[in-house]
Design an enzyme around this catalytic site. Sequence first.
Site, PDB file in Angstrom:
ATOM      1  N   ARG A 184      14.991 -14.239   7.650  1.00 48.74           N
ATOM      2  CA  ARG A 184      14.344 -13.402   8.658  1.00 48.74           C
ATOM      3  C   ARG A 184      13.264 -14.141   9.467  1.00 48.74           C
ATOM      4  O   ARG A 184      13.092 -13.903  10.653  1.00 48.74           O
ATOM      5  CB  ARG A 184      13.709 -12.196   7.944  1.00 48.74           C
ATOM      6  CG  ARG A 184      12.747 -11.339   8.758  1.00 48.74           C
ATOM      7  CD  ARG A 184      12.248 -10.210   7.877  1.00 48.74           C
ATOM      8  NE  ARG A 184      11.053  -9.562   8.378  1.00 48.74           N
ATOM      9  CZ  ARG A 184      11.025  -8.320   8.873  1.00 48.74           C
ATOM     10  NH1 ARG A 184      12.149  -7.633   8.982  1.00 48.74           N
ATOM     11  NH2 ARG A 184       9.889  -7.784   9.248  1.00 48.74           N
ATOM     12  N   HIS A 238      16.008  -5.638  18.264  1.00 48.45           N
ATOM     13  CA  HIS A 238      16.154  -5.874  16.830  1.00 48.45           C
ATOM     14  C   HIS A 238      17.370  -5.114  16.312  1.00 48.45           C
ATOM     15  O   HIS A 238      17.997  -4.341  17.021  1.00 48.45           O
ATOM     16  CB  HIS A 238      14.895  -5.406  16.079  1.00 48.45           C
ATOM     17  CG  HIS A 238      13.704  -6.279  16.284  1.00 48.45           C
ATOM     18  ND1 HIS A 238      13.279  -7.199  15.360  1.00 48.45           N
ATOM     19  CD2 HIS A 238      12.834  -6.373  17.323  1.00 48.45           C
ATOM     20  CE1 HIS A 238      12.207  -7.821  15.807  1.00 48.45           C
ATOM     21  NE2 HIS A 238      11.913  -7.327  17.008  1.00 48.45           N
ATOM     22  N   TYR A 296       7.652   2.940   9.602  1.00 48.49           N
ATOM     23  CA  TYR A 296       6.579   2.561   8.689  1.00 48.49           C
ATOM     24  C   TYR A 296       5.482   1.883   9.504  1.00 48.49           C
ATOM     25  O   TYR A 296       5.701   1.449  10.638  1.00 48.49           O
ATOM     26  CB  TYR A 296       7.082   1.619   7.591  1.00 48.49           C
ATOM     27  CG  TYR A 296       8.037   0.561   8.072  1.00 48.49           C
ATOM     28  CD1 TYR A 296       7.580  -0.557   8.776  1.00 48.49           C
ATOM     29  CD2 TYR A 296       9.402   0.663   7.839  1.00 48.49           C
ATOM     30  CE1 TYR A 296       8.448  -1.528   9.225  1.00 48.49           C
ATOM     31  CE2 TYR A 296      10.289  -0.302   8.287  1.00 48.49           C
ATOM     32  CZ  TYR A 296       9.805  -1.398   8.982  1.00 48.49           C
ATOM     33  OH  TYR A 296      10.676  -2.347   9.441  1.00 48.49           O
ATOM     34  N   GLU A 352      16.135  -0.790  17.818  1.00 49.42           N
ATOM     35  CA  GLU A 352      16.838  -1.170  16.592  1.00 49.42           C
ATOM     36  C   GLU A 352      18.304  -0.798  16.767  1.00 49.42           C
ATOM     37  O   GLU A 352      18.669   0.380  16.760  1.00 49.42           O
ATOM     38  CB  GLU A 352      16.239  -0.446  15.383  1.00 49.42           C
ATOM     39  CG  GLU A 352      14.790  -0.804  15.081  1.00 49.42           C
ATOM     40  CD  GLU A 352      14.642  -2.116  14.323  1.00 49.42           C
ATOM     41  OE1 GLU A 352      15.683  -2.710  13.961  1.00 49.42           O
ATOM     42  OE2 GLU A 352      13.499  -2.537  14.081  1.00 49.42           O
TER      43      GLU A 352
END
Length: 361
Positions: A172, A244, A298, A320
């Site tokens: 990542r 992302h 989050y 996303e």
Amino acid sequence: MISQEKRDEFLDTLDRNGIEHYLHFSNVADVLDKHDKDVEFWRSRRNSRSFPFQDYLRYAEIEAYLERIAAQYPEIVTLVNAGLSYEGRNVKYLKISTTNFTDTSKPIYFMNAMIHAREWVTTPVAMYSIYRLVEEVRTNERDLLESTDWIIMPLVNPDGYEYSHTDDRLWRRTRSYNPAVSETCYGVDGNRNFNVSFNTIGVSSDPCSNTYPGVSPFSEVEMGYVRDVLHEYVDRMQVYLDIHSQGNYVLFAYGDDTLPPNAVELHHVGSVLGASIDVHKLPEALYYIVGNSALLMYGTSGTAQDYGQLIGVPFAYTIELPGHGYGHVVPPQYIEQIVEETWQGIVASARVSAIYYQSRN
């Protein structure tokens, strides 16, 4: 990812603490091996040199495409080399404009992909956007060039991306090395490395963690290149889209669950983006959810999205992309669907955000 020796202890700990859990993949290694074979087979059947957005290209192939587009379409495309990555790879982006960025009445739409190396499906979205803006400009989308200038950076983290091909598919972070911090763990989470509430929420002090933010804001040279583009064009930049995967979200600031003053407008444009994708999604795919990143997912700090919003970009988002049940290891068969549906969202968000821009100017 739990060893057989630790499996029972791990599951018992979850149960004792009332943590719900389920088995997603029974053997991660088998899943990754199958993914490698799928990619290899897919590539053998595609002409990715002509249509680079249909494949998971390697760094050199992506760079070659950017260079070819700039050479073939010099009247509207400018290739910029922001600089070298930690390991010495070029970090390049395209500026796409009918007026060579001289018309200050036009807003700027900036998108980048691959801050997180394992999120392979993000770069094809950026590549497809280039294709539709330059090589395959359709009559009903010509207004996108006439009314907006574009900046597209398809590969922010080339070192991590290459490492995810050669060594660790689920890598990542970046690939910087700081032996004063750790002699064994490389890189930081690029999307925690921006100078906004740095090192406060959603991070780890462990330099081996996937959410380790680094020793200081912009310690990662690659994130500095994104910062520099944002600052250079902030006066005209209307949309910043950080791409992302995975999760079917359109997210906006701030990661500490506070909202910018223009939260209503942010939600409006983000909803247009998500809804326009949903019109074209696969029937079994999830619908996009739009909202504040901390409330929907989050808490975070040091993200690109928050930094863009903080310095004055009116509409800064993290998108996303869907994983279709495969997490970050999206089979290549889904690439064309994802790039096409996401493009529809980009088109719609560019148009509606341009209306906001014109009303302010």
